[in-house]
Design a protein around this motif. Structure first.
Motif, PDB file in Angstrom:
ATOM      1  N   SER A   1    -102.002  33.601  30.833  1.00 22.24           N
ATOM      2  CA  SER A   1    -103.208  33.340  30.046  1.00 22.24           C
ATOM      3  C   SER A   1    -103.261  34.230  28.807  1.00 22.24           C
ATOM      4  CB  SER A   1    -104.461  33.550  30.895  1.00 22.24           C
ATOM      5  OG  SER A   1    -105.619  33.414  30.086  1.00 22.24           O
ATOM      6  N   SER A   2    -102.818  35.464  28.927  1.00 19.66           N
ATOM      7  CA  SER A   2    -102.881  36.357  27.765  1.00 19.66           C
ATOM      8  C   SER A   2    -102.012  35.800  26.629  1.00 19.66           C
ATOM      9  CB  SER A   2    -102.438  37.774  28.145  1.00 19.66           C
ATOM     10  OG  SER A   2    -101.052  37.847  28.360  1.00 19.66           O
TER      11      SER A   2
ATOM     12  N   VAL B   1     -94.660  34.873  23.545  1.00 17.98           N
ATOM     13  CA  VAL B   1     -95.889  34.071  23.609  1.00 17.98           C
ATOM     14  C   VAL B   1     -95.577  32.589  23.461  1.00 17.98           C
ATOM     15  CG1 VAL B   1     -97.976  33.473  22.300  1.00 17.98           C
ATOM     16  CG2 VAL B   1     -97.495  35.859  22.880  1.00 17.98           C
ATOM     17  N   ALA B   2     -94.761  32.257  22.466  1.00 14.95           N
ATOM     18  CA  ALA B   2     -94.553  30.847  22.141  1.00 14.95           C
ATOM     19  C   ALA B   2     -93.491  30.172  23.006  1.00 14.95           C
ATOM     20  CB  ALA B   2     -94.191  30.710  20.666  1.00 14.95           C
ATOM     21  N   ASP B   3     -92.487  30.928  23.450  1.00 14.12           N
ATOM     22  CA  ASP B   3     -91.326  30.268  24.041  1.00 14.12           C
ATOM     23  C   ASP B   3     -90.934  30.717  25.438  1.00 14.12           C
ATOM     24  OD1 ASP B   3     -90.838  28.678  21.712  1.00 14.12           O
ATOM     25  OD2 ASP B   3     -90.022  30.453  20.721  1.00 14.12           O
ATOM     26  N   SER B   4     -91.524  31.819  25.948  1.00 14.45           N
ATOM     27  CA  SER B   4     -91.006  32.341  27.217  1.00 14.45           C
ATOM     28  C   SER B   4     -91.201  31.355  28.364  1.00 14.45           C
ATOM     29  CB  SER B   4     -91.656  33.676  27.561  1.00 14.45           C
ATOM     30  OG  SER B   4     -93.017  33.512  27.867  1.00 14.45           O
TER      31      SER B   4
ATOM     32  N   PHE C   1    -111.490  40.066  28.019  1.00 10.30           N
ATOM     33  CA  PHE C   1    -111.728  38.848  28.815  1.00 10.30           C
ATOM     34  C   PHE C   1    -110.989  38.910  30.151  1.00 10.30           C
ATOM     35  CE2 PHE C   1    -109.550  34.557  29.382  1.00 10.30           C
ATOM     36  CZ  PHE C   1    -110.515  34.032  30.228  1.00 10.30           C
ATOM     37  N   LEU C   2    -109.704  39.268  30.115  1.00 12.92           N
ATOM     38  CA  LEU C   2    -108.899  39.195  31.335  1.00 12.92           C
ATOM     39  C   LEU C   2    -109.137  40.381  32.268  1.00 12.92           C
ATOM     40  CD1 LEU C   2    -105.659  37.714  29.747  1.00 12.92           C
ATOM     41  CD2 LEU C   2    -107.237  36.556  31.313  1.00 12.92           C
ATOM     42  N   THR C   3    -109.445  41.552  31.703  1.00 14.10           N
ATOM     43  CA  THR C   3    -109.768  42.696  32.552  1.00 14.10           C
ATOM     44  C   THR C   3    -111.068  42.432  33.311  1.00 14.10           C
ATOM     45  OG1 THR C   3    -108.697  44.177  30.971  1.00 14.10           O
ATOM     46  CG2 THR C   3    -110.174  45.183  32.573  1.00 14.10           C
TER      47      THR C   3
END
Lengths: 226, 226
Positions: free
Chosen positions: A184-185, A129-132, A213-215
């Motif tokens: 976004s996730s 989440v933070a670094d990819s 939200f994303l679905t």
DNA sequence: CTGACGCAATAGTAATACTATCGTTGTTTG
DNA sequence: CAAACAACGATAGTATTACTATTGCGTCAG
């Protein structure tokens, strides 16, 4: 009955395969934990070596740079995701439900899994989440892409995009939609934690609300007007 | 008749206001160009000082770190966006058209503008696309957020989210949708350039196709079933 | 027995982010 | 007009970083 899974990653991701020795596995195990604790910038091979009682030089025998180690971990994550996508969509008859299941996999955090005892999946997920995005937002993207460093991520996007096309073969931007949803996730969860006014997702139920939200977003985007 | 615009940014973004002196403006001007050329990681204050014929220490008189300089530039970009959003939505009667115009502003690249002679907007836009997420994907986010470093970005998201609510007051995730769309617009252009298999957006018409993709996405997401 | 391998240990380099001090300007102000 | 000050250049220096090179030692398979 539980099996131990060893993912076979592209050889260019490492100098020496970390799954081939105790030291290698220890490097990966603690790299994940320390990246989670310190963040990518503050993480160094020196600190890692100190923690696992080895030397900087020995870490360099497995990974030629800190950046390559990050590439390795993200590739590991996406290969693991490929496997999970496979499980989640097998034996599901309806294309809609296959897509729904796949979206759940890519937008939810990973839980601890017995089949990978040395990997703390929850920590790895926070690192992703933070670094990819720093794996590709980088001056050497083009060269690294030519070397195939991002293949597993691309395959995941392609796989989900194909599920979208099964539901609606005329949707013009399936891959763009999937990469948008996946990134976004990650972002929404990071925002919920650190910049809460940038999202309605809340810390408490970040996983479920992000997936909802994303679905919703995907199914509305690809719906054909009745 | 053209006016020169000087944006008033939060004082915590700099040590000494760069718009208060020739050297300050030169630092900002060339920082943008060099960040665009070198990328954030390879950019250094030493190289910048060399290029504009000053010293590292003098650059540090304006910005206390490379990271703060990036924060300053992204804040400048989003303040500039606030102003542009204002222009784009003023005197537009229909809520749908106001939203459409706003989405165009936030998803298209900025063109050269006469009112900011020292700023190369096209270069700044590329810096925002490639590096702006590094402003918040950072160990010090929480402290910097408390200092108000991200206010202009938040205001932009809030403003567009409010336009969404004017069109559909019951949509549950307006801010999440806007932050998703904004970040996706950057990502899709970066992917089109460097990882083309992750998007249908193509280098040639990256601006128009990104705007089309994301505008379609938003209006479908917030449409109320007839 | 030997030689290949895995690893520890040590040493060192160039560059990085950042700080400190001092002196010379040119401009304002009393 | 002189004193005061702010802006800047010049120089020096620190701690840490990412990364490289080399040596030597123990183990284990052929």
């Amino acid at each position: 009955m539980s099996h131990r899974i060893v993912l076979q990653l592209d050889e260019k991701l490492f100098v020496k395969d970390p799954s081939s020795s105790e030291l290698g596995e220890s490097i990966v195990e603690h790299a994940i934990l320390m990246l989670d604790e310190l963040g990518y910038e503050a993480f160094t091979f020196r600190k890692l070596a100190e923690r696992i009682g080895t030397t900087e030089a020995s870490v360099y025998r497995y990974f030629k740079s800190k950046h390559r180690l990050l590439l390795y971990l993200t590739a590991w994550y996406w290969s693991w995701m490929e496997y999970r996508l496979h499980l989640a969509t097998a034996n599901v008859a309806s294309p809609e439900e296959r897509l729904r299941g796949a979206l759940r996999e890519v937008t939810q955090r990973i839980r601890k899994d017995e089949s990978t005892p040395r990997i703390d999946e929850e920590a790895l997920y926070r690192v992703v989440v933070a670094d990819s995005s720093k794996a590709y937002l980088h001056a050497d993207v083009d060269a690294e892409n030519r070397e195939g460093m991002f293949r597993s991520y691309k395959r995941v996007c392609r796989t989900v995009a194909d599920l979208i096309l099964e539901v609606n073969p005329t949707y013009p931007w399936p891959v763009a939609l999937v990469s948008t949803v996946i990134e976004s996730s990650h972002m929404q969860k990071y925002f919920a934690e650190h910049l809460p006014s940038l999202t309605e997702v809340t810390r408490g139920d970040a996983d479920e609300s992000t997936t909802t939200f994303l679905t919703d977003l995907v199914f509305r985007a690809i719906a054909t007007p009745a």
